[in-house]
Design a protein around this motif. Structure first.
Motif, PDB file in Angstrom:
ATOM      1  N   PHE A 156      45.811  47.545  37.633  1.00 44.71           N
ATOM      2  CA  PHE A 156      45.588  46.216  38.205  1.00 44.71           C
ATOM      3  C   PHE A 156      45.149  46.316  39.664  1.00 44.71           C
ATOM      4  O   PHE A 156      45.432  47.296  40.347  1.00 44.71           O
ATOM      5  CB  PHE A 156      46.870  45.384  38.102  1.00 44.71           C
ATOM      6  CG  PHE A 156      48.093  46.017  38.736  1.00 44.71           C
ATOM      7  CD1 PHE A 156      48.395  45.797  40.069  1.00 44.71           C
ATOM      8  CD2 PHE A 156      48.949  46.813  37.988  1.00 44.71           C
ATOM      9  CE1 PHE A 156      49.522  46.363  40.646  1.00 44.71           C
ATOM     10  CE2 PHE A 156      50.077  47.387  38.561  1.00 44.71           C
ATOM     11  CZ  PHE A 156      50.364  47.162  39.892  1.00 44.71           C
ATOM     12  N   PHE A 173      49.306  40.951  35.550  1.00 43.54           N
ATOM     13  CA  PHE A 173      48.445  41.893  36.257  1.00 43.54           C
ATOM     14  C   PHE A 173      47.031  41.332  36.261  1.00 43.54           C
ATOM     15  O   PHE A 173      46.549  40.885  35.213  1.00 43.54           O
ATOM     16  CB  PHE A 173      48.407  43.239  35.523  1.00 43.54           C
ATOM     17  CG  PHE A 173      49.759  43.893  35.368  1.00 43.54           C
ATOM     18  CD1 PHE A 173      50.495  44.292  36.470  1.00 43.54           C
ATOM     19  CD2 PHE A 173      50.273  44.139  34.098  1.00 43.54           C
ATOM     20  CE1 PHE A 173      51.730  44.925  36.318  1.00 43.54           C
ATOM     21  CE2 PHE A 173      51.505  44.765  33.939  1.00 43.54           C
ATOM     22  CZ  PHE A 173      52.230  45.157  35.053  1.00 43.54           C
ATOM     23  N   ARG A 232      43.232  42.441  36.623  1.00 46.12           N
ATOM     24  CA  ARG A 232      42.357  43.624  36.611  1.00 46.12           C
ATOM     25  C   ARG A 232      41.163  43.403  37.525  1.00 46.12           C
ATOM     26  O   ARG A 232      40.908  42.285  37.966  1.00 46.12           O
ATOM     27  CB  ARG A 232      41.876  43.868  35.166  1.00 46.12           C
ATOM     28  CG  ARG A 232      42.985  43.835  34.129  1.00 46.12           C
ATOM     29  CD  ARG A 232      43.563  45.194  33.918  1.00 46.12           C
ATOM     30  NE  ARG A 232      42.593  46.025  33.240  1.00 46.12           N
ATOM     31  CZ  ARG A 232      42.679  46.393  31.960  1.00 46.12           C
ATOM     32  NH1 ARG A 232      43.694  45.990  31.232  1.00 46.12           N
ATOM     33  NH2 ARG A 232      41.775  47.166  31.425  1.00 46.12           N
TER      34      ARG A 232
END
Ligand code: AMP
Length: 364
Positions: free
Chosen positions: A189, A259, A261
Motif C-alpha cells: 500500500f 489499504f 494501493r
C-alpha cells in the motif's frame, strides 16, 4: 419487545469499560440516557462516568441477568467480548446491537476476510494456517514474504509476525504460540486509510469522510481527516462500507481499515464492529460524532450529519505523553480528551488530542 426510538430516560448497556465505553457513555448522557457498564475491571474509565456499573466477568450469569433487566438495549465497546455472553443476553430477552453475527465475524480474521470476499469486497490474499506444512504450502502458492496473524485476539499489531522464507515457518508458528492463524500476502500500500460508517435500525446509512491513518509499532499514532487526495478512493470506500453494513444487517457504528494501493484501489484490512480510534477526530470535526451516532443508531433515533466541519489531526497520547496535558490545554485550536486511566504505562492509550484547522486552509 423494546419500543424504538428509545425515549430519553431509558438505560443503554455497554459491555466493556475502556475509553470507547467512556466516550459512548458521555454521548448517551448528553441525549438523556442512563448507561450501565459491565466490565471485569473495577474503577474503569467508562464505569466512572456511568449511572450503573456491574463489575464482573462477561460470562457471569448473574451479571448478565442484572444487565438485561436494567437495559432497553445493550451494545459493546470492544470486539473480544465472548460471543456466549452476547447470546446469553439475547436468550434473556435483551435487545443487542450490533447483532452477534457481526461480532462473531469480526472476531476471527479467517471468517472476516472470507465474509468480505463473499460480499464482493477485496482483501489481500490469505489462507488458514494450522500447521508448518500449511505455511510451507502457502509459500509455494504466494511466494515470500507472508504476514502470519493469529485468527483471534490480535490488536494493535500484536499476534502477527512477518515470515521471510518457508524455512522460518516453524519458528514463526512457535512465536505466535501455535495458535490457529492465517497467512496474508503483503498489501503493497501507499497509505492506510479508514472510514467510520453507521447504519440505523431502518437501514439508513451515514458515512464519515475517509481519513488517513499513521501507525507506529502497530499502534495508531495519528489520523488526518478528511484524507487528502483525489475523490476516487473516497467514493470506493463509501461503496465498500455501505456494502458491508448491509451484508451484516448492521445496526450501529463500524470502523473500517483499508489499504490504498498506488493505483488508488482499496483493499479492506479489517473492520471493527464498534466505534473506532480512527473516528476520534469526529468528536471535534463533525456535526454529530461517532459516539453519539452509535447511540442514535442503537436507540433507533435518526442518524446525524457526518460532513466534516474542520480539518482535524488526531494524535493519540500514549503513556506519559498524557502528562503534558497542561501544555496541550494552552493550545487554542487543540481539544484535549483524557480517559481517566490511573497508570501511565508505556504505549497505553491515555487520551488523544484533536488539532483543528479550517476546512479550506492548507493542512498542517
Ligand atoms: P492489523 O492488526 O491487521 O490491523 O494490522 C496492523 C498493521 O499491520 C496494519 O495497520 C498495517 O500497517 C500492517 N498490516 C496488516 N496486514 C498487512 C498486510 N497484509 N500487508 C502489509 N501490512 C499489513
Amino acid at each position: 419487545m423494546t419500543p424504538f426510538p428509545l425515549p430519553p430516560g431509558s438505560t443503554i448497556g455497554i459491555l466493556g469499560g475502556g475509553q470507547l465505553g467512556r466516550m459512548l457513555a458521555l454521548a448517551a448522557a448528553r441525549l438523556g440516557f442512563d448507561v450501565a457498564i459491565l466490565t471485569p475491571e473495577a474503577d474503569s474509565p467508562a464505569g466512572r462516568v456511568a449511572a450503573h456499573v456491574i463489575v464482573a466477568e462477561y460470562e457471569e450469569p448473574g451479571a448478565l441477568k442484572t444487565l438485561a433487566d436494567l437495559c432497553q438495549v445493550i451494545t459493546f465497546e470492544f470486539e473480544n467480548v465472548p460471543a456466549g455472553a452476547v447470546l446469553e443476553l439475547q436468550r434473556l430477552g435483551a435487545e443487542v446491537a450490533p447483532n452477534p453475527r457481526a461480532l462473531a465475524v469480526a472476531q476471527d480474521r479467517l471468517e472476516e476476510k472470507t465474509f468480505l470476499n463473499q460480499a464482493g469486497i477485496p482483501t489481500v490474499g490469505f489462507v488458514p494456517i494450522d500447521s508448518e506444512a500449511e505455511l510451507r504450502a502457502a509459500f509455494r502458492r504466494f511466494g515470500p514474504p507472508l504476514l502470519l496473524k493469529t485468527r483471534r485476539g490480535g490488536y494493535d499489531g500484536k499476534g502477527q509476525i512477518w515470515v521471510e522464507k518457508a524455512d522460518d515457518s516453524a519458528g514463526a508458528l512457535a512465536a505466535l504460540g501455535q495458535l490457529p492463524a492465517i497467512a496474508e500476502t503483503p498489501a503493497d500500500f501507499r497509505r492506510e486509510v479508514a472510514i467510520i460508517a453507521a447504519r440505523g435500525r431502518d437501514g439508513e446509512i451515514a458515512l464519515y469522510p475517509l481519513t488517513e491513518s499513521h501507525h507506529e509499532n502497530g499502534i495508531l499514532r495519528r489520523t488526518t481527516a478528511p484524507a487528502a487526495g483525489p475523490p476516487r478512493p473516497h467514493a470506493e470506500a463509501e461503496r465498500i462500507a455501505a456494502t458491508l453494513l448491509t451484508a451484516l444487517n448492521y445496526v450501529g457504528v463500524l470502523g473500517l481499515e483499508l489499504f490504498e494501493r498506488d493505483d488508488g484501489r482499496l483493499l479492506v484490512n479489517e473492520f471493527a464492529p464498534r466505534v473506532h480510534n480512527t473516528g476520534h477526530w469526529t468528536l471535534d470535526g463533525c456535526g454529530v460524532d461517532q459516539f453519539e451516532q452509535h447511540i442514535r443508531a442503537v436507540a433507533g433515533w435518526p442518524l446525524g450529519p457526518t460532513a466534516a466541519t474542520h480539518h482535524v489531526e488526531m494524535t493519540n497520547l500514549l503513556g506519559e505523553e498524557a502528562l503534558t496535558w497542561a501544555n496541550l490545554a494552552r493550545e487554542p485550536e487543540t481539544r484535549v480528551w483524557l480517559y481517566g486511566k490511573r497508570d501511565h504505562l508505556p504505549g497505553r492509550k491515555m487520551g488523544h488530542v484533536n488539532r483543528l484547522s479550517a476546512l479550506d486552509s492548507p493542512r498542517r
